[in-house]
Structure formats: structure tokens, C-alpha cells
Design an enzyme around this catalytic site. Sequence first.
Site, PDB file in Angstrom:
ATOM      1  N   SER A 145       0.970  -1.353   0.001  1.00 13.64           N
ATOM      2  CA  SER A 145      -0.155   0.043   0.045  1.00 13.64           C
ATOM      3  C   SER A 145       0.875   1.266   0.056  1.00 13.64           C
ATOM      4  CB  SER A 145      -0.841   0.200   1.266  1.00 13.64           C
ATOM      5  OG  SER A 145      -1.408   1.374   1.508  1.00 13.64           O
ATOM      6  N   GLU A 147       0.139   3.764   1.848  1.00 14.24           N
ATOM      7  CA  GLU A 147       0.252   3.956   3.261  1.00 14.24           C
ATOM      8  C   GLU A 147       1.895   3.695   3.770  1.00 14.24           C
ATOM      9  OE1 GLU A 147      -2.026   5.435   5.640  1.00 14.24           O
ATOM     10  OE2 GLU A 147      -2.515   6.227   3.741  1.00 14.24           O
ATOM     11  N   TYR A 169      -1.629   0.437  10.754  1.00 13.39           N
ATOM     12  CA  TYR A 169      -1.819  -0.247   9.334  1.00 13.39           C
ATOM     13  C   TYR A 169      -0.531  -0.329   8.339  1.00 13.39           C
ATOM     14  CZ  TYR A 169      -3.615  -0.836   4.720  1.00 13.39           C
ATOM     15  OH  TYR A 169      -3.824  -1.218   3.350  1.00 13.39           O
TER      16      TYR A 169
HETATM   17  P1  NAP Z   1     -11.480  -4.689   2.100  1.00 17.08           P
HETATM   18  O1  NAP Z   1     -12.583  -4.216   1.128  1.00 17.08           O
HETATM   19  O2  NAP Z   1     -11.555  -4.035   3.413  1.00 17.08           O
HETATM   20  O3  NAP Z   1     -11.634  -6.202   2.015  1.00 17.08           O
HETATM   21  C1  NAP Z   1     -10.598  -6.975   2.969  1.00 17.08           C
HETATM   22  C2  NAP Z   1     -10.756  -8.325   3.030  1.00 17.08           C
HETATM   23  O4  NAP Z   1     -10.144  -9.034   3.978  1.00 17.08           O
HETATM   24  C3  NAP Z   1     -12.444  -8.897   3.082  1.00 17.08           C
HETATM   25  O5  NAP Z   1     -12.652  -9.742   2.346  1.00 17.08           O
HETATM   26  C4  NAP Z   1     -12.106  -9.245   4.595  1.00 17.08           C
HETATM   27  O6  NAP Z   1     -13.358 -10.315   4.957  1.00 17.08           O
HETATM   28  C5  NAP Z   1     -10.974  -9.852   4.740  1.00 17.08           C
HETATM   29  N1  NAP Z   1     -10.382 -10.017   6.044  1.00 17.08           N
HETATM   30  C6  NAP Z   1     -10.132  -9.194   6.979  1.00 17.08           C
HETATM   31  N2  NAP Z   1      -9.651  -9.686   7.965  1.00 17.08           N
HETATM   32  C7  NAP Z   1      -9.582 -11.206   7.814  1.00 17.08           C
HETATM   33  C8  NAP Z   1      -9.434 -12.349   8.490  1.00 17.08           C
HETATM   34  N3  NAP Z   1      -8.931 -12.164   9.790  1.00 17.08           N
HETATM   35  N4  NAP Z   1      -9.289 -13.369   7.825  1.00 17.08           N
HETATM   36  C9  NAP Z   1      -9.880 -13.877   6.756  1.00 17.08           C
HETATM   37  N5  NAP Z   1     -10.092 -12.427   5.907  1.00 17.08           N
HETATM   38  C10 NAP Z   1     -10.073 -11.598   6.493  1.00 17.08           C
HETATM   39  O7  NAP Z   1     -10.166  -3.964   1.333  1.00 17.08           O
HETATM   40  P2  NAP Z   1      -9.812  -3.670  -0.161  1.00 17.08           P
HETATM   41  O8  NAP Z   1     -10.001  -2.331  -0.498  1.00 17.08           O
HETATM   42  O9  NAP Z   1     -10.418  -4.467  -1.004  1.00 17.08           O
HETATM   43  O10 NAP Z   1      -8.255  -4.101  -0.118  1.00 17.08           O
HETATM   44  C11 NAP Z   1      -7.496  -5.358  -0.376  1.00 17.08           C
HETATM   45  C12 NAP Z   1      -6.245  -5.213  -0.200  1.00 17.08           C
HETATM   46  O11 NAP Z   1      -5.465  -4.221  -0.559  1.00 17.08           O
HETATM   47  C13 NAP Z   1      -5.922  -5.319   1.466  1.00 17.08           C
HETATM   48  O12 NAP Z   1      -5.116  -5.744   1.961  1.00 17.08           O
HETATM   49  C14 NAP Z   1      -5.887  -3.733   1.585  1.00 17.08           C
HETATM   50  O13 NAP Z   1      -5.065  -3.397   2.870  1.00 17.08           O
HETATM   51  C15 NAP Z   1      -4.982  -3.508   0.319  1.00 17.08           C
HETATM   52  N6  NAP Z   1      -4.847  -1.983  -0.054  1.00 17.08           N
HETATM   53  C16 NAP Z   1      -5.952  -1.488  -0.654  1.00 17.08           C
HETATM   54  C17 NAP Z   1      -6.085  -0.300  -0.953  1.00 17.08           C
HETATM   55  C18 NAP Z   1      -7.283   0.499  -1.525  1.00 17.08           C
HETATM   56  O14 NAP Z   1      -7.234   1.597  -1.768  1.00 17.08           O
HETATM   57  N7  NAP Z   1      -8.487  -0.147  -1.502  1.00 17.08           N
HETATM   58  C19 NAP Z   1      -4.966   0.322  -1.515  1.00 17.08           C
HETATM   59  C20 NAP Z   1      -3.520  -0.289  -1.225  1.00 17.08           C
HETATM   60  C21 NAP Z   1      -3.852  -1.594  -0.659  1.00 17.08           C
HETATM   61  P3  NAP Z   1     -14.788  -9.693   5.509  1.00 17.08           P
HETATM   62  O15 NAP Z   1     -15.301  -9.485   4.234  1.00 17.08           O
HETATM   63  O16 NAP Z   1     -15.122 -10.780   6.210  1.00 17.08           O
HETATM   64  O17 NAP Z   1     -14.544  -8.441   6.476  1.00 17.08           O
HETATM   65  O1  F7E Z   2      -8.999   8.260   3.954  1.00 18.06           O
HETATM   66  C1  F7E Z   2      -9.378  11.482   5.331  1.00 18.06           C
HETATM   67  C2  F7E Z   2      -8.532  10.544   6.118  1.00 18.06           C
HETATM   68  O2  F7E Z   2     -10.159   6.068   5.075  1.00 18.06           O
HETATM   69  C3  F7E Z   2      -8.570   9.196   3.120  1.00 18.06           C
HETATM   70  C4  F7E Z   2      -7.219   2.229   2.664  1.00 18.06           C
HETATM   71  O3  F7E Z   2      -7.864   1.425   1.440  1.00 18.06           O
HETATM   72  O4  F7E Z   2      -6.276   3.652   1.084  1.00 18.06           O
HETATM   73  C5  F7E Z   2      -6.968   3.544   2.222  1.00 18.06           C
HETATM   74  O5  F7E Z   2      -6.674   4.327   3.303  1.00 18.06           O
HETATM   75  C6  F7E Z   2      -8.269  10.215   3.648  1.00 18.06           C
HETATM   76  C7  F7E Z   2      -7.560  10.252   4.954  1.00 18.06           C
HETATM   77  O6  F7E Z   2      -8.367   5.725   3.246  1.00 18.06           O
HETATM   78  C8  F7E Z   2     -12.670  11.193   6.825  1.00 18.06           C
HETATM   79  O7  F7E Z   2      -7.942  11.046   7.222  1.00 18.06           O
HETATM   80  C9  F7E Z   2     -11.341  12.785   6.185  1.00 18.06           C
HETATM   81  O8  F7E Z   2      -6.463  11.297   4.919  1.00 18.06           O
HETATM   82  O9  F7E Z   2     -10.579   6.776   2.803  1.00 18.06           O
HETATM   83  P1  F7E Z   2      -9.606   6.652   3.708  1.00 18.06           P
HETATM   84  P2  F7E Z   2      -6.891   5.840   3.709  1.00 18.06           P
HETATM   85  O10 F7E Z   2      -6.599   6.057   5.140  1.00 18.06           O
HETATM   86  O11 F7E Z   2      -6.118   6.746   2.558  1.00 18.06           O
HETATM   87  C10 F7E Z   2      -4.868   3.091   1.333  1.00 18.06           C
HETATM   88  C11 F7E Z   2      -3.893   3.186   0.266  1.00 18.06           C
HETATM   89  C12 F7E Z   2      -4.881   1.507   1.937  1.00 18.06           C
HETATM   90  O12 F7E Z   2      -4.013   1.061   1.794  1.00 18.06           O
HETATM   91  C13 F7E Z   2      -5.894   1.523   2.954  1.00 18.06           C
HETATM   92  O13 F7E Z   2      -6.102   0.024   3.025  1.00 18.06           O
HETATM   93  O14 F7E Z   2      -9.581  10.837   4.140  1.00 18.06           O
HETATM   94  N1  F7E Z   2     -10.857  11.535   5.912  1.00 18.06           N
HETATM   95  N2  F7E Z   2     -12.475  12.352   6.747  1.00 18.06           N
HETATM   96  C14 F7E Z   2     -11.532  10.608   6.137  1.00 18.06           C
HETATM   97  N3  F7E Z   2     -11.543   9.397   6.148  1.00 18.06           N
HETATM   98  C15 F7E Z   2     -12.601   8.708   6.491  1.00 18.06           C
HETATM   99  N4  F7E Z   2     -12.146   7.107   6.286  1.00 18.06           N
HETATM  100  N5  F7E Z   2     -13.513   8.997   7.260  1.00 18.06           N
HETATM  101  C16 F7E Z   2     -13.691  10.391   7.358  1.00 18.06           C
HETATM  102  O15 F7E Z   2     -14.988  10.947   7.881  1.00 18.06           O
END
Ligand code: NAP
Ligand code: F7E
Length: 348
Positions: A145, A147, A169
Amino acid sequence: MKKKALVTGITGQDGSYLADLLLAKGYEVHGLVRRSSVVNRERLEHVYERARRTTKKPIEYDGKDLGKSTGLHLHYGDLNDSSSLHRLVESIVPDEIYHLGAQSHVGISFDMPVYTGEATGLATIKLLEAIRDTRIKTRFYQASSSEMFGKASEFPQNEKTPFYPRSPYGIAKVYAYWAAVNYREAYGIHASNGILFNHESPRRGSNFVTRKVTLGVADILAGKRDKLYLGNLDAKRDWGYAPDYVEAMWLMLQQDKPDDYVIATGESHSVRELVEEVFCLAGIDNWKKYVVIDDRHKRPTEVDYLLGDSSKARRKLGWKPKVKFKELVRIMFEHDCKTVGVTLPKGK
Ligand code: NAP
Ligand code: F7E
């Protein structure tokens, strides 16, 4: 013979899009699902629906195997239960493993740091150990990520930018990233890191900021609420479209050599710009009347600004994003308006 893939996190946003992509490519898809008191398969519902239509049979909704009719096999397990990971790797012998499962919410990771360390960090090494122990020949994708860059020291960020995580995270993802690199170097495992910047869609969880805003403003348009509670509006993110990003994951595992790639759009926007864009699409001029800043949504340490440089992926994988910020916001907002039963104002 059909290729076999094992996907952790298949019920999540990315897992469900990746399942769609792999099924369309003819893979036999195996997904790890965890037990919960309510069966949670909403993001895979369309696969079940297709199977109901083609077989003309009711499908039992026990959340388990639909293999024969769909090509999608679900298996109970948990990222924190290494015995289940080992058993699945050994019995399925997948050609490709996409490790997407994680506690993926950055804000919540401050409330659950130890659990996040285990599910988001340590689980990667548990899966890699299962590959090492069983000695199967497979290709491994680690969902790394942006992050990890956190308090970034250079803009835009690329594969060589140093990491400076700002949350439990982010710390867990750095651990998992290095686990994938180390198992590649130590044991010759074909392990690749996709360093993905934020990517969103109508399947995005409702407590991530993009979806929270598109859902919230759709509710305001429908007269269901009059306030939207948000945290830091100044944070800037490089937001892309999830279906584009799962294609990059697949491309990484088609390469002869494993490697690490940044996946991003190369455009960054603030949360404030996101809010303005959605209210503008809704035809509402004075967004400040509706948005309340709530400190509960702020983080102890914030990632202020991320901007990705995906030129390596463009060059080596031939990947590029198809959907950028404005179109992404429209796709999500139109979807959420439809769900609550309102239409966008004329001309929007
Ligand atoms: P998501 O919608 O939160 O999906 C997370 C998945 O992990 C869900 O299927 C969840 O199951 C499963 N999971 C969580 N804890 C588990 C456990 N203890 N055992 C088995 N399964 C578990 O995340 P996403 O946005 O699709 O992201 C996919 C991956 O990419 C994650 O690793 C995330 O950290 C990473 N990532 C995401 C982004 C982004 O912007 N979306 C960017 C960079 C990296 P449940 O449905 O049961 O909760
Ligand atoms: O926040 C700000 C918050 O929670 C984005 C995950 O998929 O992307 C995701 O992480 C920004 C942050 O995503 C609210 O403080 C303001 O600056 O949508 P987010 P994230 O933290 O960037 C990365 C790449 C991952 O890997 C992660 O799995 O928005 N913000 N107000 C807020 N964020 C949330 N959630 N809620 C608010 O009310």
C-alpha cells in the site's frame, strides 16, 4: 487445464473485482472466507445470481462452495489461523495466490493495533510459510500500500521512495512488504508487491472517505439526512478505480520474474475537492451548510499527501489507469443515487 487461483479477501472490494476478472479469464477461483454471524457475500452476489439464472436452480445460501455452477469455490478459514492457510494451499495447489485479505482501515488500525499487526502484517508470512512448507510452485501477490510511504520524503512516490508509515496499518504493511521480498530472495518464491495507491468503486466500504461522501450526499439529495460528518479535509490522495487496479495485480503475476510495482493515477486531490465535486454533481451550491468537521474522524498521525508514479508498471506491464478522479466520482455517486432512488439534476 484451467489455472487455479487462491484469493484471500475475496469478499472485499478488490477480491470481488479480482474474482470477476479471473472467472472471465477462465480460472478456477478459490476464495478464503471467514466465519461471521451474518453471511457476508454481497460483493459476490452477482456471481451467485448468474449461476441461479444459468442453472435455473435455487442456490443454497450457506456462503460455501458454488464451484460446479460458478467456477468460484469458497473455503472457510482465517488469516490468523495458519492451519487453515496451510491446508488450503496444500489441497488446492493454486498456480497463483492473491493475498488481499487484511484489516484494511487505517483509522481503525489505531483502535486495533495488535489485531491489525496480526491480520495485515503477520498473516503474509503465515501464507508464505505455507508455500515454503508445501514446496508448491506458485506465484504470490502481496497487497502492499501507498500507506507505507506515509510521511513521504519525495513527490511523486515510486518503487525507490523510502517508507515512513504513520499508522499501525502502515507499519503492518511495511512488515508484509519485506516478508514478500525476503521470501523471494531467500527461497526463490515468485512473490511480487503491488504498491497500490487508493482505489475506489461502488463496492468500496462505506467507512472510507470517497464512499462515505458519495453515499452521504445521495442520502442528502433523497432527504434522508442533512449532515455529513467528516475529519481532515486537507488530506490529499491519488484516487484510482478498483477494476483498473485488479488488472495490474493479474499482470504482475503473468511476468516471468517477480518484482514490485507502484500502481497509481499520477493525480492527487484533497478530500475537500472530493466533497466539492460530489456536491456539485448533486446540484447543491453551499456544501459547507451540510458538512460538519468531527474530530472523531481525525487520526493521531495523518498521511497528508500522496501522489504515485506508476511509470515502471506502465513500461513493464503495459498497464495504465482508464478511469481518473472526475469519472470515478461520477461512477460512485451515480451508483449511490440509484440505490437510494434519486436521479442527478439535469445537466449534471
Ligand atoms: P476490504 O474491502 O477491506 O477487504 C478486506 C478483505 O479482507 C475482506 O474480504 C475481509 O473479509 C478480509 N479479511 C479481513 N480480516 C480477515 C481475517 N482475519 N481472515 C480472513 N479474511 C479477512 O479491502 P480492499 O479495499 O479490497 O483492499 C484489498 C487489499 O489491498 C487489502 O490488503 C488492503 O489493505 C490493500 N490495499 C487497498 C487499497 C485500497 O485503496 N483499496 C490500497 C492499497 C492496498 P470480510 O468481508 O469478512 O470483512
Ligand atoms: O481516508 C481523510 C482521512 O479512510 C482517506 C485504505 O484502502 O487507502 C485507504 O486508506 C483520507 C485520510 O483511506 C474522513 O484522514 C477525512 O486522510 O478513505 P480513507 P486511507 O486512509 O487513505 C490506502 C492506500 C490503503 O492501503 C488502505 O487500506 O480521508 N478523511 N474525513 C476521512 N477518512 C475516513 N475514512 N472517514 C472520514 O470521515
